[in-house]
Design a protein around this motif. Structure first.
Motif, PDB file in Angstrom:
ATOM      1  N   ASN A   1     -71.731  10.205  30.284  1.00 11.39           N
ATOM      2  CA  ASN A   1     -71.622  11.620  29.981  1.00 11.39           C
ATOM      3  C   ASN A   1     -70.315  11.846  29.222  1.00 11.39           C
ATOM      4  OD1 ASN A   1     -71.404  14.404  29.884  1.00 11.39           O
ATOM      5  ND2 ASN A   1     -72.310  14.687  31.905  1.00 11.39           N
ATOM      6  N   PRO A   2     -70.377  11.839  27.885  1.00 11.42           N
ATOM      7  CA  PRO A   2     -69.156  12.013  27.106  1.00 11.42           C
ATOM      8  C   PRO A   2     -68.486  13.372  27.307  1.00 11.42           C
ATOM      9  CG  PRO A   2     -71.084  12.028  25.683  1.00 11.42           C
ATOM     10  CD  PRO A   2     -71.553  11.672  27.049  1.00 11.42           C
ATOM     11  N   LEU A   3     -69.214  14.335  27.846  1.00 16.48           N
ATOM     12  CA  LEU A   3     -68.617  15.642  28.119  1.00 16.48           C
ATOM     13  C   LEU A   3     -67.645  15.565  29.292  1.00 16.48           C
ATOM     14  CD1 LEU A   3     -71.841  17.788  27.788  1.00 16.48           C
ATOM     15  CD2 LEU A   3     -70.106  17.373  26.049  1.00 16.48           C
ATOM     16  N   LEU A   4     -67.839  14.591  30.171  1.00 14.25           N
ATOM     17  CA  LEU A   4     -66.979  14.414  31.335  1.00 14.25           C
ATOM     18  C   LEU A   4     -65.948  13.308  31.153  1.00 14.25           C
ATOM     19  CD1 LEU A   4     -69.628  14.454  34.203  1.00 14.25           C
ATOM     20  CD2 LEU A   4     -68.037  16.272  33.630  1.00 14.25           C
ATOM     21  N   ALA A   5     -66.327  12.264  30.454  1.00 12.86           N
ATOM     22  CA  ALA A   5     -65.511  11.053  30.372  1.00 12.86           C
ATOM     23  C   ALA A   5     -64.232  11.276  29.567  1.00 12.86           C
ATOM     24  CB  ALA A   5     -66.320   9.929  29.752  1.00 12.86           C
ATOM     25  N   PRO A   6     -63.176  10.537  29.908  1.00 14.66           N
ATOM     26  CA  PRO A   6     -61.934  10.635  29.146  1.00 14.66           C
ATOM     27  C   PRO A   6     -62.176  10.277  27.681  1.00 14.66           C
ATOM     28  CG  PRO A   6     -61.639   9.304  31.134  1.00 14.66           C
ATOM     29  CD  PRO A   6     -63.093   9.590  31.003  1.00 14.66           C
ATOM     30  N   HIS A   7     -61.587  11.042  26.793  1.00  9.83           N
ATOM     31  CA  HIS A   7     -61.682  10.807  25.346  1.00  9.83           C
ATOM     32  C   HIS A   7     -63.126  10.818  24.856  1.00  9.83           C
ATOM     33  CE1 HIS A   7     -57.501   9.809  25.898  1.00  9.83           C
ATOM     34  NE2 HIS A   7     -57.830   8.817  26.705  1.00  9.83           N
ATOM     35  N   ARG A   8     -63.993  11.552  25.567  1.00  9.59           N
ATOM     36  CA  ARG A   8     -65.412  11.675  25.203  1.00  9.59           C
ATOM     37  C   ARG A   8     -66.088  10.315  25.058  1.00  9.59           C
ATOM     38  NH1 ARG A   8     -66.956  16.735  24.162  1.00  9.59           N
ATOM     39  NH2 ARG A   8     -68.582  16.183  22.701  1.00  9.59           N
ATOM     40  N   SER A   9     -65.699   9.411  25.913  1.00 11.07           N
ATOM     41  CA  SER A   9     -66.212   8.045  25.890  1.00 11.07           C
ATOM     42  C   SER A   9     -67.690   7.995  26.267  1.00 11.07           C
ATOM     43  CB  SER A   9     -65.414   7.186  26.874  1.00 11.07           C
ATOM     44  OG  SER A   9     -66.023   5.927  27.048  1.00 11.07           O
ATOM     45  N   THR A  10     -68.398   7.073  25.642  1.00 10.50           N
ATOM     46  CA  THR A  10     -69.799   6.850  25.989  1.00 10.50           C
ATOM     47  C   THR A  10     -69.964   5.567  26.799  1.00 10.50           C
ATOM     48  OG1 THR A  10     -70.155   5.745  23.870  1.00 10.50           O
ATOM     49  CG2 THR A  10     -70.686   8.101  23.985  1.00 10.50           C
ATOM     50  N   GLN A  11     -68.875   5.091  27.376  1.00  9.18           N
ATOM     51  CA  GLN A  11     -68.943   3.910  28.230  1.00  9.18           C
ATOM     52  C   GLN A  11     -69.637   4.269  29.539  1.00  9.18           C
ATOM     53  OE1 GLN A  11     -68.754   1.335  26.777  1.00  9.18           O
ATOM     54  NE2 GLN A  11     -66.777   0.377  26.901  1.00  9.18           N
ATOM     55  N   PRO A  12     -70.515   3.398  30.017  1.00  6.90           N
ATOM     56  CA  PRO A  12     -71.142   3.648  31.321  1.00  6.90           C
ATOM     57  C   PRO A  12     -70.107   3.692  32.443  1.00  6.90           C
ATOM     58  CG  PRO A  12     -72.312   1.938  30.117  1.00  6.90           C
ATOM     59  CD  PRO A  12     -71.032   2.202  29.370  1.00  6.90           C
ATOM     60  N   LEU A  13     -70.309   4.598  33.367  1.00 11.79           N
ATOM     61  CA  LEU A  13     -69.429   4.739  34.520  1.00 11.79           C
ATOM     62  C   LEU A  13     -70.219   4.445  35.786  1.00 11.79           C
ATOM     63  CD1 LEU A  13     -67.733   8.118  33.548  1.00 11.79           C
ATOM     64  CD2 LEU A  13     -66.815   5.820  33.218  1.00 11.79           C
ATOM     65  N   SER A  14     -69.572   3.854  36.759  1.00 13.12           N
ATOM     66  CA  SER A  14     -70.197   3.576  38.048  1.00 13.12           C
ATOM     67  C   SER A  14     -69.110   3.544  39.106  1.00 13.12           C
ATOM     68  CB  SER A  14     -70.940   2.229  38.012  1.00 13.12           C
ATOM     69  OG  SER A  14     -70.015   1.159  38.028  1.00 13.12           O
ATOM     70  N   LYS A  15     -69.455   3.089  40.301  1.00 16.46           N
ATOM     71  CA  LYS A  15     -68.458   2.965  41.364  1.00 16.46           C
ATOM     72  C   LYS A  15     -67.541   1.775  41.115  1.00 16.46           C
ATOM     73  CE  LYS A  15     -71.470   0.237  44.243  1.00 16.46           C
ATOM     74  NZ  LYS A  15     -71.523  -0.458  45.447  1.00 16.46           N
ATOM     75  N   ASP A  16     -67.936   0.862  40.214  1.00 16.53           N
ATOM     76  CA  ASP A  16     -67.171  -0.349  39.961  1.00 16.53           C
ATOM     77  C   ASP A  16     -66.372  -0.311  38.664  1.00 16.53           C
ATOM     78  OD1 ASP A  16     -68.244  -1.500  42.304  1.00 16.53           O
ATOM     79  OD2 ASP A  16     -70.051  -2.083  41.201  1.00 16.53           O
ATOM     80  N   THR A  17     -66.463   0.767  37.882  1.00 15.03           N
ATOM     81  CA  THR A  17     -65.743   0.846  36.615  1.00 15.03           C
ATOM     82  C   THR A  17     -64.418   1.570  36.801  1.00 15.03           C
ATOM     83  OG1 THR A  17     -66.828   2.924  36.004  1.00 15.03           O
ATOM     84  CG2 THR A  17     -67.865   0.865  35.246  1.00 15.03           C
ATOM     85  N   GLN A  18     -63.575   1.461  35.816  1.00 13.13           N
ATOM     86  CA  GLN A  18     -62.340   2.234  35.794  1.00 13.13           C
ATOM     87  C   GLN A  18     -62.373   3.125  34.568  1.00 13.13           C
ATOM     88  OE1 GLN A  18     -59.997   2.664  38.003  1.00 13.13           O
ATOM     89  NE2 GLN A  18     -61.059   1.259  39.384  1.00 13.13           N
TER      90      GLN A  18
END
Length: 176
Positions: free
Chosen positions: A71-88
């Motif tokens: 969700n690039p609307l939420l992610a830092p710098h509008r990132s499209t990197q997948p986020l999970s419980k294991d990502t930073q």
């Protein structure tokens, strides 16, 4: 059968009355598990977006600990990197760092989100939505597509387990 007040406790076939607990805010009967799941999915998606816009900390209550999202609307710098419980950062942390919300004044779905049952206790939605942002030049509309997957817990709560949001590059009518 009439009561002391002259009212009846018999259901009239023509009364049109359906208890609100059977309709979840709509006027359609939710007399099957499937109908209730579809209604709950649409309702939870609306509640989630309202929370994301107003108070992201409360949105964490609707998100499973193992949720995955882009969700690039939420992610830092509008990132499209997948986020999970294991990502930073973790998906849950992104919501906490959003502070005052997404800085949008409102949203609307384009039609009803389409819902499919994944399992007896899981549903997925796809939809198109607009987010509205107040700028010095007026109201700006950002059109996005989204998909979400929700699972129901043993306590009957629905939790978001996957979300994908992408901005849409609107094509002009003459380009279609």
């Amino acid at each position: 059968m009439p009561t002391v007040l002259g009212l009846t406790n018999e259901k009239s076939k023509n009364s049109g009355y359906t208890p609100s607990s059977n309709t979840m805010g709509s006027n359609a009967r939710l007399d099957t598990i499937s109908k209730r799941n579809h209604a709950a999915a649409r309702e939870m998606e609306t509640i989630l977006w309202r929370a994301l816009l107003d108070e992201p900390d409360t949105a964490r209550d609707y998100i499973a600990h193992d949720c995955v999202m882009i969700n690039p609307l939420l992610a830092p710098h509008r990132s499209t990197q997948p986020l999970s419980k294991d990502t930073q950062p973790r998906a849950q942390d992104v919501l906490a760092s959003s502070g005052k919300g997404l800085q949008y004044s409102g949203f609307r779905f384009h039609g009803d989100p389409l819902v499919v049952e994944v399992d007896l206790m899981a549903v997925a939605l796809v939809y198109k939505l607009s987010l509205y942002k107040q700028t010095r030049k007026g109201t700006r509309e950002i059109v996005c597509t989204g998909s979400s997957t929700w699972r129901q817990t043993a306590g009957a709560d629905w939790l978001l387990v996957a979300m994908h949001v992408a901005e849409v590059d609107e094509v002009g009518e003459d380009e279609e």
